[in-house]
Design a protein around this motif. Structure first.
Motif, PDB file in Angstrom:
ATOM      1  N   VAL A   1     -17.531  13.215   8.617  1.00  0.00           N
ATOM      2  CA  VAL A   1     -16.830  11.936   8.465  1.00  0.00           C
ATOM      3  C   VAL A   1     -16.777  11.140   9.773  1.00  0.00           C
ATOM      4  CG1 VAL A   1     -15.414  12.450   6.453  1.00  0.00           C
ATOM      5  CG2 VAL A   1     -14.583  13.076   8.716  1.00  0.00           C
TER       6      VAL A   1
ATOM      7  N   PRO B   1     -11.499   8.523   7.604  1.00  0.00           N
ATOM      8  CA  PRO B   1     -11.955   7.207   7.142  1.00  0.00           C
ATOM      9  C   PRO B   1     -10.768   6.438   6.574  1.00  0.00           C
ATOM     10  CG  PRO B   1     -13.450   8.921   6.411  1.00  0.00           C
ATOM     11  CD  PRO B   1     -12.242   9.622   6.965  1.00  0.00           C
TER      12      PRO B   1
ATOM     13  N   SER C   1     -15.366  17.863   3.703  1.00  0.00           N
ATOM     14  CA  SER C   1     -14.344  16.947   3.177  1.00  0.00           C
ATOM     15  C   SER C   1     -13.161  16.902   4.139  1.00  0.00           C
ATOM     16  CB  SER C   1     -13.866  17.438   1.802  1.00  0.00           C
ATOM     17  OG  SER C   1     -12.744  16.675   1.401  1.00  0.00           O
ATOM     18  N   CYS C   2     -12.722  15.686   4.480  1.00  0.00           N
ATOM     19  CA  CYS C   2     -11.613  15.597   5.442  1.00  0.00           C
ATOM     20  C   CYS C   2     -10.268  15.844   4.771  1.00  0.00           C
ATOM     21  CB  CYS C   2     -11.626  14.250   6.160  1.00  0.00           C
ATOM     22  SG  CYS C   2     -10.897  12.893   5.222  1.00  0.00           S
ATOM     23  N   GLY C   3     -10.252  15.812   3.425  1.00  0.00           N
ATOM     24  CA  GLY C   3      -9.053  16.213   2.697  1.00  0.00           C
ATOM     25  C   GLY C   3      -8.066  15.110   2.366  1.00  0.00           C
ATOM     26  N   GLN C   4      -8.384  13.874   2.724  1.00  0.00           N
ATOM     27  CA  GLN C   4      -7.433  12.786   2.444  1.00  0.00           C
ATOM     28  C   GLN C   4      -7.321  12.452   0.955  1.00  0.00           C
ATOM     29  OE1 GLN C   4      -6.795   9.236   5.287  1.00  0.00           O
ATOM     30  NE2 GLN C   4      -8.992   9.566   5.254  1.00  0.00           N
ATOM     31  N   CYS C   5      -8.459  12.485   0.252  1.00  0.00           N
ATOM     32  CA  CYS C   5      -8.464  12.020  -1.145  1.00  0.00           C
ATOM     33  C   CYS C   5      -8.492  13.226  -2.101  1.00  0.00           C
ATOM     34  CB  CYS C   5      -9.690  11.173  -1.439  1.00  0.00           C
ATOM     35  SG  CYS C   5     -10.153  10.055  -0.117  1.00  0.00           S
TER      36      CYS C   5
ATOM     37  N   CYS D   1     -11.869  14.169  -3.814  1.00  0.00           N
ATOM     38  CA  CYS D   1     -12.845  14.780  -2.898  1.00  0.00           C
ATOM     39  C   CYS D   1     -12.359  16.163  -2.473  1.00  0.00           C
ATOM     40  CB  CYS D   1     -13.047  13.872  -1.689  1.00  0.00           C
ATOM     41  SG  CYS D   1     -14.158  14.542  -0.436  1.00  0.00           S
TER      42      CYS D   1
ATOM     43  N   THR E   1     -12.691   7.432  -4.225  1.00  0.00           N
ATOM     44  CA  THR E   1     -12.306   7.990  -2.924  1.00  0.00           C
ATOM     45  C   THR E   1     -12.415   6.931  -1.822  1.00  0.00           C
ATOM     46  OG1 THR E   1     -14.573   8.773  -2.694  1.00  0.00           O
ATOM     47  CG2 THR E   1     -12.948  10.356  -3.491  1.00  0.00           C
ATOM     48  N   ILE E   2     -11.817   7.238  -0.674  1.00  0.00           N
ATOM     49  CA  ILE E   2     -11.800   6.257   0.417  1.00  0.00           C
ATOM     50  C   ILE E   2     -13.193   6.017   0.966  1.00  0.00           C
ATOM     51  CG2 ILE E   2     -10.965   5.807   2.767  1.00  0.00           C
ATOM     52  CD1 ILE E   2      -8.421   7.385   2.025  1.00  0.00           C
ATOM     53  N   CYS E   3     -13.907   7.087   1.289  1.00  0.00           N
ATOM     54  CA  CYS E   3     -15.264   6.893   1.826  1.00  0.00           C
ATOM     55  C   CYS E   3     -16.287   7.387   0.808  1.00  0.00           C
ATOM     56  CB  CYS E   3     -15.423   7.579   3.186  1.00  0.00           C
ATOM     57  SG  CYS E   3     -15.858   9.326   3.132  1.00  0.00           S
TER      58      CYS E   3
ATOM     59  N   MET F   1     -18.218   9.851   0.763  1.00  0.00           N
ATOM     60  CA  MET F   1     -18.567  11.266   0.651  1.00  0.00           C
ATOM     61  C   MET F   1     -18.191  11.853  -0.709  1.00  0.00           C
ATOM     62  SD  MET F   1     -18.249  14.269   3.276  1.00  0.00           S
ATOM     63  CE  MET F   1     -17.483  15.784   2.780  1.00  0.00           C
ATOM     64  N   GLY F   2     -17.088  11.372  -1.277  1.00  0.00           N
ATOM     65  CA  GLY F   2     -16.702  11.858  -2.595  1.00  0.00           C
ATOM     66  C   GLY F   2     -17.785  11.570  -3.618  1.00  0.00           C
TER      67      GLY F   2
HETATM   68  S1  SF4 Z   1     -13.861  10.885   0.296  1.00  0.00           S
HETATM   69 FE1  SF4 Z   1     -11.753  10.979   1.098  1.00  0.00          FE
HETATM   70  S2  SF4 Z   1     -11.354  13.180   1.446  1.00  0.00           S
HETATM   71 FE2  SF4 Z   1     -13.563  12.913   1.186  1.00  0.00          FE
HETATM   72  S3  SF4 Z   1     -14.322  12.749   3.273  1.00  0.00           S
HETATM   73 FE3  SF4 Z   1     -14.001  10.634   2.524  1.00  0.00          FE
HETATM   74  S4  SF4 Z   1     -11.932  10.084   3.141  1.00  0.00           S
HETATM   75 FE4  SF4 Z   1     -12.136  12.314   3.366  1.00  0.00          FE
END
Ligand code: SF4
Length: 430
Positions: free
Chosen positions: A171, A189, A343-347, A350, A388-390, A392-393
């Protein structure tokens, strides 16, 4: 050679990264003439007219991104070169940093002049030791030669460039994650709007461009947009660096003119398949782009307008070739392990979704899968899409759906027989 060269049009030698070598091939002449003959808005217009597309993966027009930032005299603006490059199989930015770091420095000078920037960053993944030493060395050489700092080329223009080494997380390469990392916080993110060009690093207008995108700027300004557009296709002007790996005879980094025949690139330029194997499929441009089989790419060219309608994309140029006999269940397990780990774990979709997908694929590989698991993987992929925020999800879902759509039979076989149709192989033995 896959078409004309814009970035790799010089001989790579043990010293080609040095100031002396770069100067000897006309280096820093473009920033000098730009400062003396062009207004900042002219530079932005030239880049917009060139049609240059971003090379970080999304292919967003660079000129349009620049156009959103309206320089305000006296206000602080930032430029960040994104050298995080964490996508598995993508390694072309490292090639630029190792072999042509001064090209990036000169392009950052030109970009900063256009955007009213006085402070720029190169954000580089901490594990990249040689690329880091090369870009830091180039910046030091430029300072020593008076090409960075104040009153450059006898004008009022000034620029400082700082190299920031990240701690190595996927991320960190996401633009808003990158800036929070530079600010000294966890690289989470963040939601947009506001756009980073409006409120970015330290709440100031910030442009973040990928290394390869920036590396094109010197050439565009030197040759002019009209000349640049003569390379590539109407919708994909210029070239793309492709880092190719996997079951291919000659892996490496190639600069390919957009519109070049894909099959010719693989069979002739890259030497064909490793050990003469038969090609099963290809990951075209980073692991989130959907796999395409050999018959599907037979008549495609390497251009966005050719690959996108086929249901995939050229993305970051990280191409991975996969031979017949490779187990696609095990391959998906490797990809999902990566996404879950990063995964950064925010969402919630994801954080939890990646974990579910990873546990399901592990279960299948252990011979404990259930027939419904395939539909579960689809359902989780779709639930992640756009929630999701970014990106990656979404990315894990794209990779999963792409593989399931083409190779569902291998997953069914694995679940029914509790073993791989391809002996679980990932290597190429042909
Ligand atoms: S989708 Fe959300 S939880 Fe996954 S990496 Fe991006 S900000 Fe982090």
């Amino acid at each position: 050679m896959p078409g004309r060269q814009l970035i790799m049009n010089f001989e790579v030698t043990p010293t080609s990264h040095t100031f002396e070598a770069y100067r000897s091939r006309g280096g820093y002449a473009t920033i000098e003439s730009t400062l003396k003959t062009m207004q900042p808005a002219d530079v932005t217009k030239e880049v917009a007219d060139s049609g240059l597309l971003g090379h970080g993966g999304a292919a967003f027009p660079v000129g349009r991104k620049w156009g959103v930032m309206k320089p305000i005299p006296g206000e602080i603006h930032y430029l960040c070169a994104n050298a995080d490059e964490g996508e598995p199989g993508t390694f072309k930015d490292r090639w630029i940093l190792e072999n042509a770091p001064h090209l990036l420095v000169e392009s950052m000078l030109i970009t900063s002049y256009a955007l009213g920037v006085r402070h720029a960053f190169v954000y580089i993944r901490g594990e990249f030791d040689l690329p880091w030493r090369r870009i830091q060395g180039a910046i030091d050489e430029a300072y020593a030669a008076g090409l960075l700092g104040a009153k450059l080329f006898g004008t009022e223009f000034a620029l400082d460039i700082v190299v920031y080494r990240g701690a190595g997380s996927y991320v960190c390469g996401e633009a808003s994650g990158l800036i929070t990392s530079i600010e000294g916080r966890k690289p989470y993110p963040r939601n947009r709007p506001p756009r980073l060009t409006v409120r970015g690093l330290f709440q100031k207008p910030t442009v973040i461009n990928n290394v390869e995108s920036l590396a094109n700027i010197t050439g565009i300004v030197r040759m002019g947009a009209a000349e640049f557009r003569k390379v590539g296709t109407a919708k994909s002007p210029g070239t793309q660096l492709i880092s190719i790996s996997g079951h291919i005879a000659k892996p490496g980094v190639y600069e390919v003119e957009y519109g070049y025949p894909w099959a010719k690139f693989l069979d002739e330029d890259c030497g064909g398949m490793l050990h003469g194997a038969k090609m099963k499929c290809v990951v075209p441009g980073g692991i989130s782009t959907k796999v395409l089989t050999r018959p599907e790419i037979e008549n495609l060219t390497l251009s966005h307008e050719s690959v996108n309608p086929a249901g995939s994309g050229l993305g970051s140029g990280g191409m991975i070739i996969i031979a017949e006999g490779t187990c696609m269940v095990r391959l998906l397990q490797v990809l999902l392990r990566f996404y879950h780990h990063e995964s950064c774990g925010q969402c919630t979709p994801c954080r939890e979704g990646m974990g579910w997908m990873h546990r399901i694929i592990d279960r299948i590989v252990e011979g404990k899968g259930a027939p419904e698991d395939i539909d579960r993987l689809y359902a989780i992929s779709h639930a992640n899409d756009g929630t999701t925020i970014c990106g990656m999800g979404d990315a894990a879902g794209y990779a999963t759906v792409g593989i399931l759509n083409k190779f569902r039979d291998e997953f069914e076989y694995y679940i029914t027989n509790k073993r791989s149709k391809c002996d679980g192989r990932l290597e190429c033995l042909a």
